[in-house]
Motif scaffolding. Structure first.
Motif, mmCIF file in Angstrom:
data_model
loop_
_atom_site.group_PDB
_atom_site.id
_atom_site.type_symbol
_atom_site.label_atom_id
_atom_site.label_comp_id
_atom_site.label_asym_id
_atom_site.label_seq_id
_atom_site.Cartn_x
_atom_site.Cartn_y
_atom_site.Cartn_z
ATOM 1 N N ASP A 27 20.671 57.552 70.398
ATOM 2 C CA ASP A 27 21.067 58.945 70.662
ATOM 3 C C ASP A 27 19.860 59.881 70.657
ATOM 4 O O ASP A 27 19.923 60.982 71.180
ATOM 5 C CB ASP A 27 22.065 59.445 69.588
ATOM 6 C CG ASP A 27 23.440 58.836 69.784
ATOM 7 O OD1 ASP A 27 23.670 58.258 70.868
ATOM 8 O OD2 ASP A 27 24.264 58.935 68.859
ATOM 9 N N HIS A 28 18.775 59.457 70.011
ATOM 10 C CA HIS A 28 17.601 60.324 69.899
ATOM 11 C C HIS A 28 16.426 59.803 70.729
ATOM 12 O O HIS A 28 15.263 60.028 70.387
ATOM 13 C CB HIS A 28 17.216 60.497 68.418
ATOM 14 C CG HIS A 28 18.209 61.338 67.679
ATOM 15 N ND1 HIS A 28 19.424 60.839 67.234
ATOM 16 C CD2 HIS A 28 18.220 62.653 67.365
ATOM 17 C CE1 HIS A 28 20.116 61.809 66.660
ATOM 18 N NE2 HIS A 28 19.411 62.921 66.728
ATOM 19 N N GLY A 29 16.728 59.088 71.805
ATOM 20 C CA GLY A 29 15.701 58.805 72.815
ATOM 21 C C GLY A 29 15.167 57.389 72.867
ATOM 22 O O GLY A 29 14.365 57.070 73.750
ATOM 23 N N ALA A 30 15.576 56.486 71.959
ATOM 24 C CA ALA A 30 15.077 55.108 72.042
ATOM 25 C C ALA A 30 15.577 54.462 73.341
ATOM 26 O O ALA A 30 16.717 54.675 73.743
ATOM 27 C CB ALA A 30 15.555 54.298 70.845
ATOM 28 N N VAL A 31 14.688 53.683 73.998
ATOM 29 C CA VAL A 31 15.096 53.026 75.240
ATOM 30 C C VAL A 31 15.319 51.523 75.030
ATOM 31 O O VAL A 31 15.955 50.868 75.846
ATOM 32 C CB VAL A 31 14.067 53.233 76.366
ATOM 33 C CG1 VAL A 31 14.048 54.689 76.806
ATOM 34 C CG2 VAL A 31 12.679 52.783 75.932
ATOM 35 N N ALA A 32 14.782 50.976 73.949
ATOM 36 C CA ALA A 32 14.986 49.544 73.664
ATOM 37 C C ALA A 32 14.839 49.327 72.167
ATOM 38 O O ALA A 32 14.005 49.955 71.512
ATOM 39 C CB ALA A 32 13.961 48.691 74.407
ATOM 40 N N ILE A 33 15.685 48.436 71.626
ATOM 41 C CA ILE A 33 15.610 48.135 70.189
ATOM 42 C C ILE A 33 15.689 46.629 70.002
ATOM 43 O O ILE A 33 16.535 45.961 70.616
ATOM 44 C CB ILE A 33 16.765 48.830 69.427
ATOM 45 C CG1 ILE A 33 16.523 50.354 69.406
ATOM 46 C CG2 ILE A 33 16.889 48.285 67.996
ATOM 47 C CD1 ILE A 33 17.598 51.161 68.704
ATOM 48 N N THR A 34 14.777 46.086 69.192
ATOM 49 C CA THR A 34 14.894 44.675 68.822
ATOM 50 C C THR A 34 14.964 44.580 67.296
ATOM 51 O O THR A 34 14.487 45.465 66.588
ATOM 52 C CB THR A 34 13.697 43.838 69.326
ATOM 53 O OG1 THR A 34 12.503 44.490 68.947
ATOM 54 C CG2 THR A 34 13.724 43.662 70.817
ATOM 55 N N LEU A 35 15.575 43.481 66.824
ATOM 56 C CA LEU A 35 15.749 43.294 65.386
ATOM 57 C C LEU A 35 14.941 42.080 64.941
ATOM 58 O O LEU A 35 14.932 41.056 65.618
ATOM 59 C CB LEU A 35 17.227 43.057 65.057
ATOM 60 C CG LEU A 35 18.201 44.134 65.551
ATOM 61 C CD1 LEU A 35 19.626 43.741 65.207
ATOM 62 C CD2 LEU A 35 17.874 45.487 64.951
ATOM 63 N N LYS A 58 14.160 44.341 60.081
ATOM 64 C CA LYS A 58 13.155 45.277 60.588
ATOM 65 C C LYS A 58 13.564 45.619 62.011
ATOM 66 O O LYS A 58 13.723 44.736 62.857
ATOM 67 C CB LYS A 58 11.770 44.636 60.572
ATOM 68 C CG LYS A 58 10.694 45.641 60.938
ATOM 69 C CD LYS A 58 9.312 45.069 60.711
ATOM 70 C CE LYS A 58 8.946 45.006 59.248
ATOM 71 N NZ LYS A 58 7.694 44.333 58.977
ATOM 72 N N LEU A 59 13.781 46.892 62.236
ATOM 73 C CA LEU A 59 14.230 47.347 63.552
ATOM 74 C C LEU A 59 13.016 47.910 64.284
ATOM 75 O O LEU A 59 12.272 48.723 63.732
ATOM 76 C CB LEU A 59 15.296 48.411 63.306
ATOM 77 C CG LEU A 59 16.058 48.953 64.479
ATOM 78 C CD1 LEU A 59 17.430 49.409 64.017
ATOM 79 C CD2 LEU A 59 15.301 50.098 65.077
ATOM 80 N N VAL A 60 12.782 47.444 65.499
ATOM 81 C CA VAL A 60 11.638 47.911 66.288
ATOM 82 C C VAL A 60 12.182 48.658 67.493
ATOM 83 O O VAL A 60 12.891 48.075 68.320
ATOM 84 C CB VAL A 60 10.762 46.723 66.744
ATOM 85 C CG1 VAL A 60 9.520 47.222 67.463
ATOM 86 C CG2 VAL A 60 10.378 45.842 65.559
ATOM 87 N N ALA A 61 11.868 49.966 67.577
ATOM 88 C CA ALA A 61 12.419 50.787 68.656
ATOM 89 C C ALA A 61 11.297 51.296 69.551
ATOM 90 O O ALA A 61 10.229 51.672 69.058
ATOM 91 C CB ALA A 61 13.177 51.970 68.059
ATOM 92 N N LEU A 62 11.540 51.253 70.861
ATOM 93 C CA LEU A 62 10.559 51.779 71.822
ATOM 94 C C LEU A 62 11.042 53.125 72.338
ATOM 95 O O LEU A 62 12.213 53.278 72.712
ATOM 96 C CB LEU A 62 10.425 50.833 73.013
ATOM 97 C CG LEU A 62 9.565 49.582 72.874
ATOM 98 C CD1 LEU A 62 9.462 48.888 74.219
ATOM 99 C CD2 LEU A 62 8.184 49.886 72.312
ATOM 100 N N PHE A 63 10.119 54.096 72.363
ATOM 101 C CA PHE A 63 10.426 55.440 72.874
ATOM 102 C C PHE A 63 9.449 55.778 74.002
ATOM 103 O O PHE A 63 8.292 55.322 73.972
ATOM 104 C CB PHE A 63 10.244 56.483 71.760
ATOM 105 C CG PHE A 63 11.261 56.374 70.661
ATOM 106 C CD1 PHE A 63 12.415 57.160 70.669
ATOM 107 C CD2 PHE A 63 11.069 55.492 69.605
ATOM 108 C CE1 PHE A 63 13.354 57.057 69.649
ATOM 109 C CE2 PHE A 63 12.001 55.388 68.584
ATOM 110 C CZ PHE A 63 13.149 56.176 68.607
ATOM 111 N N PRO A 64 9.870 56.625 74.956
ATOM 112 C CA PRO A 64 8.939 57.049 76.011
ATOM 113 C C PRO A 64 7.736 57.770 75.394
ATOM 114 O O PRO A 64 7.855 58.395 74.334
ATOM 115 C CB PRO A 64 9.769 58.017 76.856
ATOM 116 C CG PRO A 64 11.179 57.702 76.535
ATOM 117 C CD PRO A 64 11.209 57.173 75.132
ATOM 118 N N GLU A 65 6.617 57.718 76.115
ATOM 119 C CA GLU A 65 5.370 58.232 75.538
ATOM 120 C C GLU A 65 5.411 59.733 75.242
ATOM 121 O O GLU A 65 4.925 60.176 74.217
ATOM 122 C CB GLU A 65 4.208 57.923 76.480
ATOM 123 C CG GLU A 65 2.894 57.923 75.756
ATOM 124 C CD GLU A 65 1.860 57.141 76.534
ATOM 125 O OE1 GLU A 65 1.192 56.298 75.920
ATOM 126 O OE2 GLU A 65 1.741 57.346 77.753
#
Ligand SMILES: C[S@@+](CC[C@H](N)C(=O)[O-])C[C@H]1O[C@@H](n2cnc3c(N)ncnc32)[C@H](O)[C@@H]1O
Length: 311
Positions: A27-35, A58-65
């Motif tokens: 909801d706050h902009g993450a485009v991909a999440i891996t666990l 451990k959650l790894v989230a990718l956000f636009p630059e």
């Protein structure tokens, strides 16, 4: 618009809070999440539609630059966190599909067998080469449980073997068995994506239709295999393997071999005890905390009711 890179945020949470945190980050902009496992707790394969079962995640989230990540990290709901949020890092843009493919290389398994990504040339063209594209299914040979099953098949499959691969995933084990000389093989999986990947991989390896079929566990072809299999191999998890004891052992012919993987060393005793009414199993290999069990059916395997009557 092409992105030069991404911001990567690593957050430690618990199994109970994973879903809440994932939804909040999306909801706050993450485009991909891996666990990832956050406590060195081995995990095999979640069932279709299931979330991994680690207790600490451990959650790894990718956000636009360009996104203001400070506004995100400052407001993550406190109850979802088990440690302070790490400082975000920059990850360069890359072709994610290719990055995954680059990590899967030809691998030698046992004496005769090689597992090769379908997009590579086999390093030993005269060896028994299984050409594989996992698609969305489990089974590239890189997992210790698959590797141990392949090593065991390498020494146990003979010309004419009839093989059942229960929990076939990509059908890596069934196809390896057929290429090692098995006469025919049956793959069984409860994930439709595994059935699709299995048939595609069988075709890719020149397996003829009459040699191999992959089916769901309620398929009408399964009863015709009862008492016919020289080898039943099942690489699933300890829980399903215990539940499947009557089904798996009923597929074996007298003298047939049962090979079980997907269990941790501390689960071996429970497995052996669940199978004792049907077949005596022994630990035959172990790798990175996982163990391989195997045993030979000495006589026609009794149906469940008959073994209960013996007690
Ligand atoms: C760990 S993967 C093994 C894949 C492959 N055989 C290998 O050795 O790499 C386990 C597979 O079993 C399937 N599976 C899990 N529970 C099952 C069940 N109760 N019946 C049939 N298949 C099941 C999963 O969908 C998955 O494809």
């Amino acid at each position: 618009m092409t992105q030069a890179g991404w911001q990567e945020l690593r957050v430690e949470t618990t199994k109970a809070q994973v879903e809440t945190l994932e939804n909040w980050l999306f909801d706050h902009g993450a485009v991909a999440i891996t666990l990832e496992d956050n406590a060195d707790e081995p995990l095999l394969e979640p069932g279709p539609g299931e979330t991994p079962l680690w207790r600490n995640v451990k959650l790894v989230a990718l956000f636009p630059e360009g996104l203001d990540l400070l506004a995100v990290t400052d407001n993550i709901p406190a109850q979802t966190l088990v440690a302070p949020v790490a400082v975000p890092t920059h990850v360069p843009d890359q072709d994610w599909e290719r990055a995954w493919m680059d990590s899967f290389h030809p691998m030698r398994m046992g004496e005769r067998l090689w597992i090769c990504p379908s997009w590579t040339d086999p390093p030993e063209p005269d060896a028994v080469n299984v050409m594989l594209d996992p698609g969305l299914a489990f089974g590239t040979g890189t997992h210790p449980t698959t590797a141990m099953c392949l090593g065991e098949l390498d020494v146990s499959v003979a010309e004419g073997t009839q093989l059942v691969d229960y929990g076939c995933g990509t059908a890596i084990l069934a196809i390896a068995g057929l290429k090692l000389g098995a006469h025919r093989a049956l793959g069984i999986d409860n994930d439709p994506q595994a059935i699709t990947a299995s048939h595609q991989n069988a075709e890719r390896n020149g397996i003829r239709e009459e040699q191999f079929q992959a089916v769901m566990p309620d398929h009408e072809a399964i009863p015709s295999w009862a008492g016919c299999a020289d080898i039943v191999v099942a690489n699933i998890l300890a829980g399903p393997l215990i539940q499947l004891a009557p089904e798996l052992t009923a597929l074996l012919k007298p003298g047939g071999r049962l090979i079980l993987a997907g269990l941790l060393a501390n689960q071996a005793e429970a497995l052996m005890s669940a199978y004792r009414p049907h077949i005596a199993l022994h630990v035959v290999n172990d790798l990175e905390g996982w163990v391989l069990l195997a045993g030979t059916a000495t006589s026609a395997v009794p149906p469940m009711d008959a073994s209960a009557a013996d007690r």
